[in-house]
Each structure stands twice: as C-alpha cells, then as structure tokens.
Design an enzyme around this catalytic site. Structure first.
Site, PDB file in Angstrom:
ATOM      1  N   ASN A   6       0.861  -1.178   0.000  1.00 26.62           N
ATOM      2  CA  ASN A   6       0.000   0.000   0.000  1.00 26.62           C
ATOM      3  C   ASN A   6       0.900   1.231   0.000  1.00 26.62           C
ATOM      4  OD1 ASN A   6      -1.764   2.063   0.421  1.00 26.62           O
ATOM      5  ND2 ASN A   6      -2.435   1.412   2.467  1.00 26.62           N
ATOM      6  N   LYS A   8       0.039   4.283  -0.360  1.00 31.48           N
ATOM      7  CA  LYS A   8      -0.606   5.499   0.181  1.00 31.48           C
ATOM      8  C   LYS A   8      -0.359   6.684  -0.774  1.00 31.48           C
ATOM      9  CE  LYS A   8      -0.317   3.458   4.682  1.00 31.48           C
ATOM     10  NZ  LYS A   8      -0.257   3.603   6.124  1.00 31.48           N
ATOM     11  N   HIS A  94      -9.814   1.499   5.021  1.00 31.29           N
ATOM     12  CA  HIS A  94      -8.539   1.786   5.700  1.00 31.29           C
ATOM     13  C   HIS A  94      -8.765   2.832   6.794  1.00 31.29           C
ATOM     14  CE1 HIS A  94      -4.394   2.840   6.467  1.00 31.29           C
ATOM     15  NE2 HIS A  94      -4.040   1.760   5.790  1.00 31.29           N
ATOM     16  N   GLU A  96      -7.060   5.228   7.756  1.00 30.83           N
ATOM     17  CA  GLU A  96      -6.765   6.616   7.381  1.00 30.83           C
ATOM     18  C   GLU A  96      -7.971   7.259   6.692  1.00 30.83           C
ATOM     19  OE1 GLU A  96      -3.107   5.711   5.363  1.00 30.83           O
ATOM     20  OE2 GLU A  96      -2.112   5.409   7.292  1.00 30.83           O
ATOM     21  N   GLU A 163      -5.622  -4.365  10.791  1.00 30.87           N
ATOM     22  CA  GLU A 163      -4.611  -3.328  10.971  1.00 30.87           C
ATOM     23  C   GLU A 163      -4.933  -2.527  12.229  1.00 30.87           C
ATOM     24  OE1 GLU A 163      -2.504  -2.215   7.022  1.00 30.87           O
ATOM     25  OE2 GLU A 163      -4.213  -0.906   7.261  1.00 30.87           O
ATOM     26  N   GLY A 169       2.412   2.760  11.044  1.00 26.40           N
ATOM     27  CA  GLY A 169       3.453   3.790  10.981  1.00 26.40           C
ATOM     28  C   GLY A 169       4.150   4.079  12.294  1.00 26.40           C
ATOM     29  N   SER A 202       3.166  -1.526  10.439  1.00 21.06           N
ATOM     30  CA  SER A 202       4.613  -1.521  10.716  1.00 21.06           C
ATOM     31  C   SER A 202       5.322  -2.816  10.349  1.00 21.06           C
ATOM     32  CB  SER A 202       4.870  -1.195  12.194  1.00 21.06           C
ATOM     33  OG  SER A 202       4.470   0.125  12.464  1.00 21.06           O
ATOM     34  N   GLY A 224       4.757   1.697   4.625  1.00 16.89           N
ATOM     35  CA  GLY A 224       6.075   2.318   4.437  1.00 16.89           C
ATOM     36  C   GLY A 224       7.121   1.427   3.790  1.00 16.89           C
TER      37      GLY A 224
END
Ligand code: 13P
Length: 241
Positions: A6, A8, A94, A96, A163, A169, A202, A224
């Site tokens: 992902n 992002k 998600h 976010e 998640e 993150g 993470s 990430g």
C-alpha cells in the site's frame, strides 16, 4: 502468502524505475509461494500495470467511490473504472479513510460496488489505541465486520486486513499471542468459507521473523516498507526462510 504493497499518497513517474528489482524477483524461484500485489495511488495504476505486464505482480487501488455507475462526482473514481484500467484489487475501510469520516455504512456500499465490478476487496479493520486500552478490540472488530459486510453473501473474493490503528506507521506490532488470538477471533465471525486474513501495521524486514510465525495468517498489508523494493523483497524472502 499474499504481500500487498500500500503506497498510500506517495510516488511519481520516477518511482516506476524502482520496480525493476521487484519484477526481477517476481520471476525468480526465490518468490516461492509469495503473491505480490501493488496498490499505488490512482495516478500510477496504469504505469504500474504496464510495468507488470510480463510478470505475475497484480495491481490494486487504495479506495473507490460507492457508486456502480458514472456520475457527477467531482474528484472520484468508481470500481468499474478501476477494473477497466487493469486493477484487480481495492483496499477499502482503511483507518486513514475512516478517520476522515468514512462510516461502516459507506464502506459497506463501497465493498458491494467493488464486488459487483469483480474487484477483490481488501477490507481493513482495526481498533485504536484507546479502544485497545479499554478492552474494546473484539467488540470493535465485530462491529466493523458486521456493518461493513452487511448483506454481502459472496465472500470468495474477500480479504480481511487486520490493521490495529496504533500499529500503523509507529513501529509497534501486537504481541504474537494477542495477534494469533485476534486472528482466530476474526475467523469466528464467519460461517462457511473463510476470507483470507492479512495483518498490517509496521511490517518490516526485522519484525517479519516474528510475524511469519503467526500460523493462521494468509499474508501482510505493508505500508512504508513496501515503497523500498529491497525491504519489500526482504520481507517476502524472510517469510519463507
Ligand atoms: P505501515 O506499514 O507504514 O505501518 O502502514 C500499514 C498500513 O496502513 C498498510 O495499509
């Protein structure tokens, strides 16, 4: 095992060059039973799709509009449009986006439209830190599953990505025992055919050695670390070593 990248809101046309290593890896024996799926921003889906044409890496999007049809919806893209440019997956729910106001009801509509367009859905669920501290993890997950999948019978193209919001993150991951129990709990919410279950939050080349021991997982949703081809490849390799 599924490894979903992902990206992002990161990446530009130059990022495509970083994919050479992953394309090469995907054609090697080292990939073993790993299935790679990239979910770049909308702006890069077509370029990534072309890049992956001669290999088995699949493409997905990070969200979609809930409507099945074209419409006057400035700035949005629906699942049919995604399918038409080669996407096979979509990440929905998600945290976010939940944080920005996406409700369980809206996510449910999006999942329905994605299934209709024959996209595979990666449906994200997870508790916040304060929910975890208040011992609410299970009730939150059950609610998200119940409302997000309300009146959805066809579960064959469904992935659940667990998640925990506090893990995204932050470098923190759940304790192995907690994660294993939570995954078992998620599975208990389903009758008949179980969806595939991914863990996200993470995931990196270091903690994958612990995460891979969680034996009831079908893969990982990676933020990430997935933007760095070396790290992404390392995660896959270490999962099987
Ligand atoms: P990180 O891997 O950067 O924590 O992100 C996880 C995530 O949100 C994937 O969807």
């Amino acid at each position: 095992m599924y490894f979903v990248a992902n990206w992002k809101m990161f990446g530009n046309l130059k990022s495509i060059n970083t994919l050479d290593k992953v394309v090469k890896f995907s054609k090697s024996k080292e990939i073993k039973k790993g299935r790679l799926i990239y979910c770049p921003p909308y702006t890069l889906i077509t370029s990534f799709f072309k890049k992956f044409q001669n290999c088995l890496i699949d493409i997905g999007a990070q969200n979609c509009h809930e409507s099945d049809d074209y419409g006057s919806q400035t700035g949005f893209i629906n699942s049919k449009m995604l399918k038409s440019i080669g996407a096979n997956y979509v990440i929905l729910g998600h945290s976010e986006n939940r944080k920005k106001g996406e409700t369980d009801k809206l996510i449910n509509l999006k999942i329905k439209s994605a299934i209709k367009a024959k996209l595979k859905v990666i449906f994200c669920i997870g508790e916040t830190l304060s929910e975890k501290k208040r011992g609410k993890t299970r009730s939150i997950l059950s609610k998200q599953i119940k409302l997000g999948l309300n009146k959805i019978k066809k579960k064959s193209n469904l992935f659940i990505a667990y998640e925990p919001v506090w893990s995204i993150g932050t470098g923190k991951i759940p304790k192995s025992k907690d994660l294993e129990q939570t995954v078992e709990f998620i599975k208990k919410n389903f009758k008949g055919k179980l969806p595939k279950i991914l863990y996200g939050g993470s995931v990196n080349p270091k903690n994958i050695n612990d995460l891979k021991k969680i034996n009831n997982l079908d893969g990982f949703l990676i933020g990430g670390a997935s933007q760095n081809p070396k790290k992404f490849i390392d995660i896959v390799k270490k999962t099987f070593n």
